[in-house]
Design a protein around this motif. Structure first.
Motif, short mmCIF file in Angstrom:
data_model
loop_
_atom_site.label_atom_id
_atom_site.label_comp_id
_atom_site.label_asym_id
_atom_site.label_seq_id
_atom_site.Cartn_x
_atom_site.Cartn_y
_atom_site.Cartn_z
N ASP A 117 0.81 -1.22 0.00
CA ASP A 117 0.00 0.00 0.00
C ASP A 117 0.84 1.27 0.00
N ALA A 118 2.18 1.14 -0.07
CA ALA A 118 3.04 2.33 -0.11
C ALA A 118 4.34 2.00 -0.84
N TYR A 119 4.69 2.86 -1.79
CA TYR A 119 5.94 2.74 -2.52
C TYR A 119 6.78 4.00 -2.26
N LEU A 120 8.08 3.82 -2.12
CA LEU A 120 8.98 4.96 -2.00
C LEU A 120 9.70 5.13 -3.33
N CYS A 121 9.60 6.33 -3.90
CA CYS A 121 10.25 6.63 -5.18
C CYS A 121 11.39 7.61 -4.93
N TRP A 156 20.17 11.98 12.45
CA TRP A 156 21.57 11.74 12.81
C TRP A 156 22.54 12.55 11.93
N GLY A 157 22.01 13.34 11.01
CA GLY A 157 22.86 14.22 10.21
C GLY A 157 23.37 13.63 8.93
N LEU A 158 22.85 12.47 8.51
CA LEU A 158 23.30 11.87 7.25
C LEU A 158 22.62 12.56 6.07
N PRO A 159 23.31 12.70 4.95
CA PRO A 159 22.77 13.45 3.81
C PRO A 159 21.69 12.66 3.07
N LEU A 160 20.51 13.25 2.94
CA LEU A 160 19.38 12.60 2.28
C LEU A 160 18.91 13.45 1.11
N SER A 161 18.27 12.82 0.15
CA SER A 161 17.64 13.54 -0.94
C SER A 161 16.38 14.24 -0.44
N ASP A 162 16.10 15.41 -0.98
CA ASP A 162 14.84 16.08 -0.66
C ASP A 162 13.81 15.83 -1.76
N ARG A 163 14.09 14.86 -2.63
CA ARG A 163 13.21 14.60 -3.76
C ARG A 163 12.52 13.24 -3.72
N TYR A 164 12.75 12.46 -2.65
CA TYR A 164 12.07 11.18 -2.60
C TYR A 164 10.61 11.39 -2.20
N ARG A 165 9.75 10.49 -2.63
CA ARG A 165 8.32 10.59 -2.33
C ARG A 165 7.77 9.23 -1.97
N VAL A 166 6.86 9.19 -1.00
CA VAL A 166 6.11 7.97 -0.68
C VAL A 166 4.72 8.13 -1.26
N VAL A 167 4.32 7.18 -2.11
CA VAL A 167 3.03 7.26 -2.79
C VAL A 167 2.24 5.98 -2.53
N ASP A 168 0.93 6.06 -2.75
CA ASP A 168 0.08 4.92 -2.37
C ASP A 168 -0.47 4.14 -3.56
N SER A 169 0.05 4.39 -4.76
CA SER A 169 -0.45 3.64 -5.91
C SER A 169 0.58 3.64 -7.02
N VAL A 188 9.30 -1.01 -2.26
CA VAL A 188 8.22 -1.23 -1.31
C VAL A 188 8.66 -0.59 -0.01
N ASP A 189 7.85 0.31 0.54
CA ASP A 189 8.31 1.11 1.68
C ASP A 189 8.43 0.31 2.97
N ASP A 190 7.52 -0.60 3.24
CA ASP A 190 7.46 -1.32 4.51
C ASP A 190 8.56 -2.37 4.60
N PHE A 191 9.41 -2.31 5.66
CA PHE A 191 10.50 -3.27 5.79
C PHE A 191 10.00 -4.69 6.04
N GLY A 192 8.88 -4.82 6.73
CA GLY A 192 8.32 -6.16 6.94
C GLY A 192 7.94 -6.81 5.63
N LEU A 193 7.34 -6.04 4.73
CA LEU A 193 6.99 -6.56 3.41
C LEU A 193 8.24 -6.84 2.58
N GLN A 194 9.25 -6.00 2.74
CA GLN A 194 10.51 -6.25 2.03
C GLN A 194 11.07 -7.62 2.42
N ARG A 195 11.06 -7.92 3.73
CA ARG A 195 11.60 -9.20 4.18
C ARG A 195 10.77 -10.37 3.64
N ARG A 196 9.46 -10.19 3.58
CA ARG A 196 8.60 -11.27 3.06
C ARG A 196 8.83 -11.48 1.57
#
Length: 745
Positions: free
Chosen positions: A114-118, A261-274, A303-311
């Protein structure tokens, strides 16, 4: 065994202090080696003395890795093999919507997604970082996914990578392994290649990815430290939270913690539901591929959810929970019609390809750089070849190589000319071993003078908008009925209207310096640039003289840049102006005195001395000074060291400052104005519509100032600006809050 040599008799606090001192001294030695010490020599000696005292009492603690045993040893990278804590997997690829949908269908058939990270797929170099109790202990290349090469010392030179995690929000984990991409921003890549070609150090890098990889694989970290590398984190490997820490539950939640924690992240990632929104994200960056500051070659969908990633798990090669949607490469083929050469402002003669026009990266391209004769030979291109052409962002188009199988035998080799194409002077090396040929006729070569005058007008120098490339051509190109009014750039501020009106000039293409053709006659186009049909001055003439007058009051560092002294760009010029404060002081300084200035060094120092030793160069300075050009900076009102060692990033629009003027007032007070935000940034000044730099400052906890706070910083220094930020004064028309007021947030 005596008690002295029994390791079990060493008190725990002594052993811990020994370990701490070794680590601290190693760190200070490394920073000193890079030329960026953070403590004085006396403080270093005190720490070393304490360590020697411990080792004298407990000699069993002495090892060959102890700082007492390797003082003064050169620091170098040996690229030893290291094993990743968790394997770095490759991603499967999708090249069209059908393949992307097929991946999503397979994943959703196994688990309810139900959630994807792009996020953007940065075209850089994958790197693995390991932190233990918040401290960076290792950095490695991806290698084969299981074993990479140790590049810790080089990665530590990257400002975006914290050596110690920020624990102001939550404690650092016991162990954290993160993955990310090291890259060179496109703009900085172009500037790096400009420096390389100007100095003749080696062949310019083919693209930002090669530049990043080459920079990280330097044996000497000091070289890496000169490259403007950055990094964005995009994954997690091994992880052991602190005793009161939290577990990672999803990719997006992990990013939130990594940012804290100060690690460099993108400001362009998005979590979407479809998947429809995933496709929208993919389509947006397909159309706006060059919007980010770095090169991308696709989008990564997870796939955003780590539990689903493991499955979902992984195949033998790639995770099932993620895929890379690859954009088609921005390469095209076209015919190389000819190879010509152009001459630059330093006399460097550069081959360039003339091609059948072709559209690449959204624009029509007809010319592409080939750098030098050795590069033409290395790429194996022949005149008449069908060639592969690449263009990334605003980088100059580049010929990648020939399509050999399409040769028909009519192709011919390129021969580097022996004489300057502009003035006919015999070409030669400036010094033995140079890969470039240069025209030694520096003063009188029309091509070099034209390029220098155009450079003077550029934004990095005196910023004279009315003195564009065509005007620079008109002022320097010999063409009947009048000789050009500039013998050299020393005459620029003595120009008169009467000198300009008779001038007629060819209109040159700035990419090739070739005259443009008249569409009616096919002959080179000739225009009267400064006079109208009645022979009267055009409006641009008045504007030109107004801007020349304004340029006379520009700060000293801009005048230094405008002189085209080899290796002296804006940063070096700012350092010189801040230290010496006058042109006379710079001219009279010895090579040793120049080299001792922070940011200068022996190469730039030698170049400055060589430049001033030329009579007509010194005459340029004399003429400009006589014309009223500023040759000395006023002593700053608050002292030149008010902002010493303070780094400031300005973002958004300010009412009282342009971007350049803000940089100048920061530099006048001894500070450094940079364009990227990191944990080491002192302040971010946020004006109207500040953008992503503001967001990054918030994430990293960097102090943010408004324009009023910026003025406090400039007038009173960093401590006063911080105090105002923490305790802002009420506006004059505000009532102080009384007992009934709301509690402060």
């Amino acid at each position: 065994m005596s008690a002295l040599h029994n390791t079990t008799d060493i008190p725990d606090e002594v052993r811990a202090r020994h370990t701490e001192l070794c680590r601290e001294l190693d760190d200070h030695s490394y920073r000193y080696y890079l030329g960026k010490p953070v403590i004085s020599d006396a403080e270093y000696d005190t720490l070393m003395g304490e360590l020697r005292g411990i080792e004298d009492s407990y000699p069993q603690l002495v090892t060959q890795d102890s700082p007492t045993q390797k003082v003064g040893a050169p620091i170098s990278v040996d690229f030893a093999e290291v094993e990743h804590l968790v394997r770095m997997e490759s991603l499967g690829n999708a090249f069209d919507t059908e393949e992307l949908n097929a991946w999503a269908d397979r994943a959703s058939a196994e688990v309810p997604v139900d959630a994807y990270l792009c996020e953007l797929k940065i075209d850089g170099l994958a790197v693995d970082l390991v932190y233990e109790r918040g401290r960076l202990v290792r950095a490695a290349t991806r290698g084969d996914g299981r074993v990479g090469e140790d590049i810790t010392l080089n990665v530590r030179t990257i400002d975006a990578v914290p050596e110690q995690l920020d624990e102001s929000v939550r404690p650092a984990p016991e162990l954290l392994e993160v993955r990310g991409e090291v890259f060179l921003p496109v703009k900085e890549f172009g500037e790096l290649n400009e420096r390389i070609t100007a100095t003749g150090e080696h062949t310019p890098f083919a693209n930002p990815r090669n530049a990043a990889a080459g920079s990280l694989r330097q044996k000497d970290p000091r070289v890496t430290a000169t490259r403007p590398l950055s990094m964005i984190v995009h994954g997690v490997g091994a992880y052991s939270p602190a005793s009161d820490g939290v577990a990672f539950t999803s990719q997006s939640q992990a990013y939130t913690l990594l940012g804290e924690w100060g690690l460099p992240l993108s400001d362009r990632y998005r979590v979407v539901d479809s998947m429809a929104k995933v496709r929208d994200y993919v389509d947006h960056y397909r159309a706006n591929r060059h919007e980010p500051a770095y090169e991308i070659d696709g989008i990564v969908i997870k796939v955003d959810d780590f539990g689903l990633q493991r499955r979902l798990g992984s195949t033998s090669r790639a995770p099932r929970w993620a895929i890379a949607y690859k954009y088609p490469p921005e390469e095209v083929t076209t015919r190389l019609v000819d190879i010509k050469v152009g001459v630059g402002r330093t006399g460097r003669v550069t081959p360039y390809g003339v091609m059948e026009p072709v559209v690449v990266a959204g624009s029509e391209v007809e010319f592409a750089t080939l750098h030098n004769a050795q590069e033409v030979a290395r790429k194996g291109v022949l005149i008449g070849d069908v060639v592969t052409l690449r263009k990334a962002g605003d980088v100059i188009p580049e010929i990648v190589g020939p399509v050999v199988e399409r040769r028909d035998g009519s192709e011919r080799e390129f021969e580097m000319p022996t004489h300057c194409p502009e003035c006919g002077t015999e070409l030669g090396q400036q010094k033995e071993g140079d890969v470039d040929l240069r025209c030694p006729n520096a003063r009188s070569c029309p091509g070099q003078l034209r390029e220098r005058v155009a450079f003077i007008a550029g934004r990095k120098a005196l910023d004279i908008e009315a003195l564009g490339y065509v005007a620079a051509t008109a002022l320097t190109q010999p063409l009947e009925p009048a000789d050009p009014p500039l013998r050299d750039e020393g005459d620029l501020f003595d120009l008169t209207v009467d000198q300009l009106l008779p001038i007629r000039t060819h209109v040159l293409d700035p990419d090739t310096t070739e005259p443009k053709s008249d569409p009616k006659t096919g002959e080179p186009k000739v225009v009267s640039f400064f006079a109208n049909l009645k022979g009267e001055p055009k409006k641009t003439v008045e504007k030109l003289f107004e801007q020349l007058e304004e340029a006379k009051s520009k700060p000293l560092w801009r005048v230094l840049v405008a002189l085209s002294i080899r290796h002296v760009g804006p940063r070096a010029a700012e350092d010189l102006a801040r230290h010496f404060r006058s042109m006379d002081a710079i001219r009279q300084a010895s090579e040793e005195e120049l080299a001792a200035v922070d940011g200068i060094g022996p190469t730039i120092a030698a170049s400055i001395r060589e430049w001033f030793a030329v009579d007509w160069h010194a005459e340029i300075v004399r003429k400009w000074a006589a014309a009223g050009v500023r040759m000395e900076d006023d002593a700053p009102e608050h002292g030149s060291d008010l902002l010493a060692d303070v780094t400031v990033v300005v973002t958004g629009g300010l009412e009282g400052f342009t971007r350049d003027s803000a940089k100048e007032v920061i530099a006048e007070r001894g500070g450094r104005a940079t364009s990227s935000v990191s944990k080491k940034t002192g302040f971010v000044v946020a004006g109207e519509s500040p953008g992503s730099k503001y967001d990054k400052a918030v994430k990293l906890g960097v102090p943010i100032l408004d324009e009023a706070g910026f003025r406090v910083l400039l007038d009173e220094g960093a401590d006063a600006a911080l105090a105002r930020r923490l305790n802002p004064e009420p506006e004059p028309d505000e009532e102080p809050a009384g007992d009934q007021g709301q509690a402060g947030e």
